[in-house]
Design a protein around this motif. Sequence first.
Motif, short mmCIF file in Angstrom:
data_model
loop_
_atom_site.label_atom_id
_atom_site.label_comp_id
_atom_site.label_asym_id
_atom_site.label_seq_id
_atom_site.Cartn_x
_atom_site.Cartn_y
_atom_site.Cartn_z
N MET A 10 12.19 -55.88 -46.53
CA MET A 10 11.93 -57.26 -46.13
C MET A 10 10.90 -57.31 -45.02
N HIS A 11 11.19 -56.49 -43.97
CA HIS A 11 10.30 -56.51 -42.82
C HIS A 11 8.87 -56.09 -43.18
N SER A 12 8.80 -54.99 -43.98
CA SER A 12 7.47 -54.48 -44.32
C SER A 12 6.71 -55.47 -45.19
N LYS A 13 7.46 -56.15 -46.06
CA LYS A 13 6.83 -57.14 -46.93
C LYS A 13 6.19 -58.26 -46.09
N GLN A 14 7.01 -58.67 -45.08
CA GLN A 14 6.52 -59.74 -44.21
C GLN A 14 5.25 -59.31 -43.47
#
Lengths: 352, 259
Positions: B1-5
């Motif tokens: 999630m974080h990396s996608k953001q």
Amino acid sequence: MKKLLIALCLITGVARADNVLHVFNWNNAISDDTVKAFEAQCKCKVEATYYGSAEEMLAKLSAGAKGFDVIGPANYAITPLVKLNLLQPLDHGKLSNLKNISPTFANTKIDPGNQYSVPYDFTVTLVGYNAQKMKELGVDPTSWSAVFDPKILAKMKGKVTVLDDPREVIGAALRYNGFSANSTNPAELKKAVGTIKAAKPYWAAFNSQSYIKELTVGNIWLALGYSNDMYQARSDAQKAGRPFQIDYALQKEGNGMTADSFVMARNAPRPDLAHQFINFMLDGKNAAQTTNQIGSGTPNSAALPFVRADLKTVPAIAPNAQQAAKLEQLTDLDAKTRRAWNQAWTEIKISK
Amino acid sequence: MHSKQSKWLWAASLLVYAFLYLPLVIVVVYSFNDSRLNAEWVGFTTKWYGVLFADDQMLTAARNSLLIGLVSSIFATFFGTLAGLAMYKYKLRLLPILVLTPIAIPEILMALSLLMFFVALNFTMGYLSIGLAHIAFSIGFVAIVVRSRLQGMDESLVEAARDLGAGPLQAFWRVTFPLILPGIIAGALMAFTLSIDDFVITYFVAGAGASTLPLQIYSMLKIAVTPEVNAISSLLMLLTLALIVIAAKIAPGALRASH
């Protein structure tokens, strides 16, 4: 305090070199060689200041800007300049070359008897076009129908631009309908607006800035624009070795045109140099230099022998009597008409 | 999630930077184009720089712009900093209004009012009138930047200095000034930039024969802007970059927004 004032004067250049003529004009309207020749003759210096539009120039002068001797406004700006009492009459006794102005341009309604102004160049609003494309499509660019008739425009959809200027486009539509480009008749205006609205879906854009480039590159095939811009587009296309030629022609229904004139500011510091300069610019040879440099038309009869051979045959630069009779100087519109035109323009812009 | 953001954030910021910087890159590239038009790439040439260095009018205009920018930003920074300090220290009603009005009113109004003011004083317009006008409209911007810097400052630092025996001036020079210096430098750079690219006000208060770079470029529009304008713009960009690098050297923290 006095010392401070003197210091201020020195910084602001009140203690100027005496022999300076201040000209307030369009940039590039006069060739540098002409200016240099005048400087040599009058043993003075010419300081040029530039403006980008007639409105800008009027705004600055009417707010009280001083220090200019000669101003080079477009003719439709002369009426407001005179009304605002910003000009002083010219002394014809000091202008021995006044007789060189051609009859079409002398003693016009704008300035009866050339009391205030002397014309030095003119620009015609006309059609510039890609000659090869017109031949291919069988479009006749010597009629305004190439810009306004939907049947003809259908062949060039999205390849036509017109100036982004109500004065010029409505003026051309009026001529197309057989009226004067300076018409103050609401019914005639309505008809012209109808013509423009019918043609608009076929136009690519209202463009006053980059149409020279678009024509030269070949993105557009036909443009309603100014003769000296078309001259520029033509020579640019030649220099870039394009496979097509840009040409421009007068329209048989008649064209609007704008002359530029020299006038003298009411508070001119050097009226003597101003007269000397205006008379110098009226000399045939010097007037021709302006035409040879920027491809503008010349209102000077004595200039023709000195105009470059390839320009002499261009109707928008040196029209014959018959062609000149169909050219109409755009005048300053009265306030009521101007409001009506601007409203019409807004209506045109938002129409689909 | 974080990396996608963070990927999305990266993409978004790249787009924003591209939108800001690509036009500048194009201006520089076309200054080397062997054609009078900025239409398409024809071939590499340095001739426009030659044309530029032979064009007295353009060079004089550029020199004027830089000089007026330099002088007016020095004065505006001085007065603006004082105004920012006053607005922060004393709860004055009128001062903020007086200082900030020039920022809020439309430029054309300010231009006409300044022109009428100079005319009423019978002041001969030239470079001095341009300089005064530039100082007038820059002060407010400097004052705002300095005041917001002061508002972010910890007041107890100054109080501590006073408790330890520093006089008011000493406390200012030793504590307050170093803390607000980044704001002052940012304000000065802003004033310089505003001065360099102002057209409307400058046009109206320029006397006969006075010219700056924006005035010169704008007046060329009627005939056509040649790559000569690209050439001078490229050189100015180079100069601006150099200024930023120098500013970063002098005050390393100055270009960072805050602590």
